[in-house]
Design an enzyme around this catalytic site. Structure first.
Site, PDB file in Angstrom:
ATOM      1  N   SER A  64       5.287 -19.948  69.145  1.00 48.72           N
ATOM      2  CA  SER A  64       4.832 -21.339  69.022  1.00 48.72           C
ATOM      3  C   SER A  64       3.554 -21.480  68.214  1.00 48.72           C
ATOM      4  CB  SER A  64       4.624 -21.974  70.403  1.00 48.72           C
ATOM      5  OG  SER A  64       5.845 -21.966  71.107  1.00 48.72           O
ATOM      6  N   GLN A  68      17.711 -19.015  74.638  1.00 49.89           N
ATOM      7  CA  GLN A  68      17.083 -19.354  73.362  1.00 49.89           C
ATOM      8  C   GLN A  68      18.157 -20.040  72.523  1.00 49.89           C
ATOM      9  OE1 GLN A  68      13.580 -18.348  72.865  1.00 49.89           O
ATOM     10  NE2 GLN A  68      13.893 -18.165  75.086  1.00 49.89           N
ATOM     11  N   ALA A  94       7.535 -14.537  66.238  1.00 52.18           N
ATOM     12  CA  ALA A  94       8.138 -14.892  67.522  1.00 52.18           C
ATOM     13  C   ALA A  94       8.743 -16.295  67.493  1.00 52.18           C
ATOM     14  CB  ALA A  94       7.103 -14.773  68.636  1.00 52.18           C
ATOM     15  N   HIS A  95       9.364 -16.670  68.583  1.00 49.89           N
ATOM     16  CA  HIS A  95      10.095 -17.942  68.629  1.00 49.89           C
ATOM     17  C   HIS A  95       9.188 -19.157  68.461  1.00 49.89           C
ATOM     18  CE1 HIS A  95      10.055 -17.829  73.364  1.00 49.89           C
ATOM     19  NE2 HIS A  95       8.889 -17.530  72.858  1.00 49.89           N
ATOM     20  N   ASN A  96       9.727 -20.138  67.761  1.00 48.31           N
ATOM     21  CA  ASN A  96       9.078 -21.437  67.584  1.00 48.31           C
ATOM     22  C   ASN A  96       7.850 -21.418  66.696  1.00 48.31           C
ATOM     23  OD1 ASN A  96      10.215 -21.542  70.736  1.00 48.31           O
ATOM     24  ND2 ASN A  96      10.766 -23.226  69.394  1.00 48.31           N
TER      25      ASN A  96
END
Lengths: 359, 359, 359
Positions: C271, C210, C251-253
């Site tokens: 995302s 990441q 969460a990521h993105n």
């Protein structure tokens, strides 16, 4: 730091097509890559991007390569799993680029004289390592990490800042524990010791001592602010290569089978066993004392109240719809018994008419 | 460290049957116990294990004792609540076995000169105690605990590593706060200060200062990474002997009644009052500004959107079933109004036929 | 410290009615206020309290003022948004009353020589600031805060105790981060690298590095023990004036649009993009890779599994009812297809009869 495709394939495998001496120094998505980048095709729906990418080389599997219009003149590394290959190469590039932490114990750390800390370990500022703890080779404990008495941290593990691991726990090799996670907190167990009812009730909850620990296998990752309670008498067990996301609660005496992944905000109540290779969606809740078999998948936001032994996909969540529409369905749901009674009445009426018609 | 049954009964009560001089040194489940163990029967379904156990003595209640085939020649301590008795004895054994922490302030702690710390308290490394805080007798603050200015920690409390208690809060006697919990963070309150609509909207959210505190009664336990916000103007209140599991959110201005237990991942929105002796299941969500009466039980994963004053069991959760089956029901639920309309049409048709038949 | 209404209106705006020289020294609710207090009317349903309050002055909007029976002889500050005005005045009173932290780096902090720390910043005990980090003017980092290498904390921000901000992140000006929050932990991404099925399956999950960061705009507040993961390749983005409650997982993105508020225990998978001015209720779960438009409101405990682009209110949660009643509806829901089949059969029977009648 740039590497030839030859050097990469020697370390990570795969068959090179094209110029083995081409050098790449980083990774990028197909549509953003230049000649210095290694890109990858993991999903065939992006196949057309392979034809137009400027990437220095593309990781691809043999099936997708065969579908390409014109592979000539470009470079590929052919591998059965380009996504996993990409992940491994990316990690290697990152390891090269990251500043190297110096092995040793920061002067602002507090390490008990009876703890064993490998010479290659990196112990950050304000870390506490209590009596009898064992910190393996190449372990990294970031700032403010707490490791309780007798706890063992396996070689190659990385605990990020503000992680707490209570006494009497074991983490396997290569554990990654994100910041703020808590391992080994007391399980939630109290014996009711009340007499009387209603307003006359007296007594209290008596804490059940939690004397088990937590045993975690190798290659486990644990997310930020996730909590894993110690067992009441025996250990809570997380088997090898389990991956747990952020803000997950795993209660005392659970056993999570190898390779199972658990997404964020899930909660698993006490003494529940989850099989191997399961996938637990985000915000799933699983009751205590149930068993999930291997290869069970629970979709996000579902609740599990009894054992599900058969492999497969299970659900109990509704997707949000416009509020007015939802309210209409919810109201009808609450009165479903009345709809059923109306059907019953109709059936009786129709039967009577049919009977009358026949008669 | 072994104790005679006589010594145990003198301290914890109960009537001895058998050899009062028999010594036990630990506790174990009925099916694993040997002569050196004290075992217990809490659930009558394990009664047959009492006949075969090798335990040195068994904690049992009078009713279950009367059902035994052959109690002769074995040792019992008869007590109305063997499970609570077991918990108390287990805690005593653990207290004897655990290493004794030395009272005093670790040299790596930061205690303000104006804070009052009892001489019997144990203040660990990297602990911060701010101005005017009061730390009671026999309190234990583990590594990295933060206690804000003017906050009071009651005698006999134990705050595990990385716990944060903001300024102006009060914890009662014998509090247990598991690692990473946060007490006294700002409640979530913002005044909308916007003008215009859609893309033309301008303005901002204005933070409402949270000037209340958190008041926690005696004998409360708070789970790992649980958060309890301070009140906006008055205090958030947790009454005596409330037990809260991990990753629970309690918003500003809530009041949680005495003896209530709240399981992991539950969330309680602002200004909600929960009665005494309630049981809130795991991952339950309770809306703001509602009231739950005493003795209310909410099953796991349910949502509460309005007050529930009557004692009893409330639910709104579905259990997960196979995905295909669920989807079928979910689709029908979304079209329940169409099913109802078909029933209506049938009723009209049948009524017309019946009328026609009559005519 | 008391202020005339004149002084207050000069700083915060509004029109004074009554005695401009009247002094107030604190704020209070209408029904508890005395002559030394400033009170406010935010909700017209409390209008009658304005007639009876003892408050020294009342914040009120022009519409509500016009409805008052007898405003004569009392003091008002007339402003379009009394609640926001109250919040701003309250904050000013608190800032005056709070002890002033001395700028500077606590001797028990660990600040890398290459980090830039503004002279006006307050760096508490046991804080770690890694190489290349930038700490802006008037920033306050409380005890045990960790700021990773190269991370930037905007001017005027306040990070409460035990907050972790990983390397390579950016917090805008005036960020407020409550205790225990984690920003920049690794996103949850693993490439499956398995061969074989069932018990014969071998292989492992390969971690996807990441390498994105987290970018947070100005005026953002982040709740206690909330977690925000770093992006996989690009950054996770939180736009300006977003307000996030406790125990939220992002969460990521993800990208969270400006002015959006997210209540406690919500979880947003990877995302996903959320528009501006959205309101995400408590314990809401939002799937990955979906888009919510501007001005979308999701009610508490709902689950979102697909994009919702239209402004408006969306729901998928049921409120808890008595357990027996719920079970009845739940059982019927599981058998809804049988009810539908019975309706079909009735329709056929009625059609046959009608046809027979016609024939």
């Amino acid at each position: 730091m740039a590497f030839t495709l030859e050097e990469i394939a020697t370390r990570f495998g795969g068959d090179i097509i094209g110029d083995r001496t081409h050098r790449v120094s980083n990774l990028a998505p197909l549509d953003q890559a230049g000649p210095e980048h290694l890109a990858f095709l993991a999903n065939p729906k992006y196949l057309s991007q392979v034809d137009t990418t400027q990437a220095g080389a593309v990781l691809i599997n043999a099936d997708d390569l065969a579908k390409l219009a014109s592979p000539d003149g470009r470079n590929f590394i052919v591998t059965p799993n380009p996504y996993a290959y990409f992940a491994r190469v990316a990690q290697a590039f990152i390891d090269l680029a990251a500043p190297k932490a110096m092995p040793g114990v920061h002067p602002g750390a507090h390490v008990d004289a009876s703890a064993q800390v490998a010479a290659s370990a990196v112990i950050g500022p304000n870390v506490t390592v209590e009596a009898g703890a064992v910190i393996g080779e190449n372990v990294r404990l970031d700032a403010n990490v707490f490791v309780g008495r007798g706890t063992r941290i396996g070689a190659g593990s990385h605990l990020y800042p503000n992680v707490t691991v209570y006494h009497g726990c074991t983490l396997g090799e290569r554990a990654i524990v994100q910041a703020g996670a808590v391992i080994g907190s007391d399980g939630f167990g109290f014996a009711p010791d009340f007499v009387g009812e209603g307003d006359a009730r007296t007594g209290s909850w008596v804490k059940i001592p939690q004397v088990g620990g937590v045993t975690i296998g190798p290659d486990v990752e644990i997310g930020a602010n996730t909590t894993i309670d110690r067992g009441a008498m025996a250990d809570t067990v997380i088997e090898q290569c389990v991956k747990i996301d952020n803000l997950v609660q795993i209660a005392h005496n659970c056993r999570i089978g190898a390779y199972t992944v658990i997404a964020g905000c899930a909660g698993i109540a006490g003494s529940t066993t989850i099989g191997k290779h399961c996938m637990i969606g985000g915000a799933v809740g699983i009751a205590g004392h149930v068993t999930l078999g291997d290869y069970v998948i629970i979709t996000a936001k579902s609740g599990v109240s009894k054992s599900l032994l058969k492999p497969g996909l299970y659900t109990s969540a509704f997707p949000a719809v416009e509020h007015a529409e939802w309210n209409k369905s919810a109201a009808l749901l609450r009165n479903l018994d009345k709809l059923r009674d109306r059907i019953k009445a109709l059936e009786a009426a129709v039967a009577a008419q049919t009977g009358a018609g026949k008669a």
